[in-house]
Write a protein that holds these residues in place. Sequence first.
Motif, short mmCIF file in Angstrom:
data_model
loop_
_atom_site.label_atom_id
_atom_site.label_comp_id
_atom_site.label_asym_id
_atom_site.label_seq_id
_atom_site.Cartn_x
_atom_site.Cartn_y
_atom_site.Cartn_z
N CYS A 1 33.02 37.06 37.23
CA CYS A 1 32.97 38.40 37.96
C CYS A 1 33.04 38.12 39.32
CB CYS A 1 32.46 39.95 37.86
SG CYS A 1 33.03 39.95 36.23
N GLY A 2 34.10 38.92 40.60
CA GLY A 2 33.23 38.07 42.25
C GLY A 2 34.01 37.30 42.76
N SER A 3 34.35 35.76 42.24
CA SER A 3 35.00 35.06 41.67
C SER A 3 36.04 35.35 42.53
CB SER A 3 34.43 33.41 41.02
OG SER A 3 36.01 34.78 40.19
N GLN A 4 36.79 34.13 43.02
CA GLN A 4 38.22 33.93 43.37
C GLN A 4 39.34 33.15 42.47
OE1 GLN A 4 38.84 32.78 47.77
NE2 GLN A 4 37.03 34.26 48.88
N THR A 5 39.96 33.75 42.55
CA THR A 5 41.21 33.24 42.07
C THR A 5 41.81 32.87 42.65
OG1 THR A 5 41.58 34.84 39.95
CG2 THR A 5 43.47 34.28 40.00
N LYS A 6 42.76 31.71 42.57
CA LYS A 6 43.52 30.93 43.89
C LYS A 6 43.30 31.00 45.24
CE LYS A 6 47.15 29.98 40.39
NZ LYS A 6 48.56 30.03 39.81
N GLY A 7 42.18 31.36 45.34
CA GLY A 7 42.26 31.80 46.66
C GLY A 7 41.49 32.85 47.30
N ARG A 8 41.97 33.96 46.33
CA ARG A 8 41.96 35.30 46.33
C ARG A 8 40.90 35.93 46.00
NH1 ARG A 8 47.36 34.24 44.39
NH2 ARG A 8 46.63 35.73 43.27
N PRO A 9 40.31 36.83 46.82
CA PRO A 9 39.09 37.52 45.77
C PRO A 9 39.59 38.24 44.89
CG PRO A 9 39.90 38.73 48.12
CD PRO A 9 40.69 37.42 47.85
N VAL A 10 39.10 38.35 44.08
CA VAL A 10 39.43 39.29 42.63
C VAL A 10 38.65 40.65 42.66
CG1 VAL A 10 38.12 39.76 40.07
CG2 VAL A 10 39.06 37.71 40.83
N THR A 11 38.82 42.48 41.92
CA THR A 11 38.57 43.22 42.48
C THR A 11 38.32 43.31 41.41
OG1 THR A 11 40.07 43.67 44.32
CG2 THR A 11 39.00 45.41 42.87
N LEU A 12 36.96 43.97 41.17
CA LEU A 12 36.75 44.30 39.12
C LEU A 12 36.19 46.02 39.12
CD1 LEU A 12 34.76 42.72 36.95
CD2 LEU A 12 32.61 43.78 37.89
N LEU A 13 37.06 46.40 37.90
CA LEU A 13 37.35 47.31 37.93
C LEU A 13 35.93 47.35 36.19
CD1 LEU A 13 41.60 47.92 37.02
CD2 LEU A 13 40.24 48.18 38.97
N ILE A 14 35.19 49.00 37.33
CA ILE A 14 34.43 48.74 35.90
C ILE A 14 34.78 50.46 35.86
CG2 ILE A 14 32.02 49.25 36.50
CD1 ILE A 14 31.50 47.07 38.62
N ASP A 15 34.31 50.92 33.86
CA ASP A 15 34.67 51.91 33.73
C ASP A 15 33.20 52.77 33.94
OD1 ASP A 15 33.54 50.97 31.74
OD2 ASP A 15 35.11 50.46 30.46
N ALA A 16 33.73 53.83 33.33
CA ALA A 16 32.37 55.18 32.97
C ALA A 16 31.63 54.65 31.71
CB ALA A 16 32.84 56.13 32.66
N ALA A 17 31.68 53.72 30.73
CA ALA A 17 30.67 53.16 29.60
C ALA A 17 30.50 52.38 30.30
CB ALA A 17 32.19 52.86 28.71
N THR A 18 30.65 51.77 31.12
CA THR A 18 30.00 50.49 31.54
C THR A 18 28.52 50.85 32.28
OG1 THR A 18 31.51 48.93 31.73
CG2 THR A 18 30.35 48.36 32.99
N CYS A 19 28.79 52.01 33.30
CA CYS A 19 28.05 52.24 34.05
C CYS A 19 26.66 52.80 33.82
CB CYS A 19 28.76 53.31 35.07
SG CYS A 19 29.75 52.70 36.11
N GLU A 20 27.25 53.62 32.50
CA GLU A 20 26.42 53.95 31.59
C GLU A 20 25.49 53.39 31.23
OE1 GLU A 20 28.61 56.73 28.99
OE2 GLU A 20 28.75 58.66 29.87
N GLU A 21 25.99 52.50 30.72
CA GLU A 21 25.47 50.90 29.53
C GLU A 21 24.35 50.47 30.75
OE1 GLU A 21 26.25 46.53 27.61
OE2 GLU A 21 28.28 48.41 27.94
N LEU A 22 24.81 50.00 32.03
CA LEU A 22 24.06 49.32 32.66
C LEU A 22 22.88 50.40 34.02
CD1 LEU A 22 26.37 46.48 33.81
CD2 LEU A 22 24.66 46.89 32.18
N LEU A 23 23.27 51.47 33.78
CA LEU A 23 22.65 52.02 35.16
C LEU A 23 21.65 53.38 34.63
CD1 LEU A 23 25.63 53.35 37.72
CD2 LEU A 23 23.97 51.42 37.21
N ASP A 24 20.37 52.75 33.64
CA ASP A 24 19.50 53.29 33.24
C ASP A 24 18.45 54.16 34.44
OD1 ASP A 24 16.30 51.41 33.75
OD2 ASP A 24 17.98 50.33 34.08
#
Length: 338
Positions: A1-24
């Motif tokens: 995540c956050g790397s580049q694909t063929k010189g283009r920056p990647v925009t990560l999509l983060i859903d609500a479930a991931t927020c609940e899992e990672l934000l204690d």
Amino acid sequence: CGSQTKGRPVTLLIDAATCEELLDPAAVIAALAQAHVAHHRAQIVQPVPTALAIPALEGAEPWEDGLRPRHVVMSAADHELTMIKVLLDAPARRSTGGPTQRSVISLYSTATGDCLALVDGRALTRIRTAAATVLATHTLARPDAHTLGIIGAGALAQEHVRAAAHHLNLTDVVVWSRTSESAHGLCTVAHDLGIKAQPLTSPGEVAARADMVLCVTPSTEAHLDATDLRPGLHISAVGSPPRPGYRELSPQALLAADLVVVDDAAIAAAEAAQVQAALEAGLAPSSLIEIGAILAGDHPGRTTADQVTVHSSIGVGLQDLAAARLLLERVGIALPRS
């Protein structure tokens, strides 16, 4: 995540479930404390949000006062990260059981301008709101406070109980809600966390029984007045949206408090109806103390056990910025350097 694909920056999509899992709660509370201090020291900037009222369809019934849906744009930035949050606020949906607010947070590298991530704002907003309230309560309540009162018992109230259980020295929770079903549901959440809890019959009874009171309702009528305040009480009123007419505390309650604390004085004066009403009733603008000043040690906060402290919050962009920065760290996105 956050790397580049063929010189283009990647925009990560983060859903609500991931927020609940990672934000204690503990980590978010710590991140918010640092962010409020940084804002106090002018290391984070955030303007007053912009509200865009949505026009009604031609031929449709006009919106009732206070119910017109709006898109609210919130933003904040530090030297590495810029956060822009677009929030749809549609209070009329409450009558049909639908969501009254939905939001999306976009995160940009301050150095490069690249969009690093788009985040579903539902869970992040709920988690950071509870964390901000608990941070303020821990900062302002008496050190020996142990009974928590909750006015309101929805999903946001449940999030507050979970955060408080991890950060406050609680022995008891007392609850009032408009419906006994939701009050008992919140008591069950507290019981599952090992905390004694019981429903009460009125907001005033909650204030009489608790050392710390959290108001988490989108109310247009004040739940507590100056007569409900007693020596040593702390109140955090955080449920009202930034709309005219919404308030959980009367102007007299803020006038009677020994200390009134806000997240950002300019935003509170422009957006928080209960703060505006208190200012109109005679509260001096200089009486609005920012939580960052207290956390930074530049204001003493509570100085005696019998003082009444009030925290009024409608949520600010720096809180979204802090929670989102933590989220980026936990999904492994490194912020680009210029």
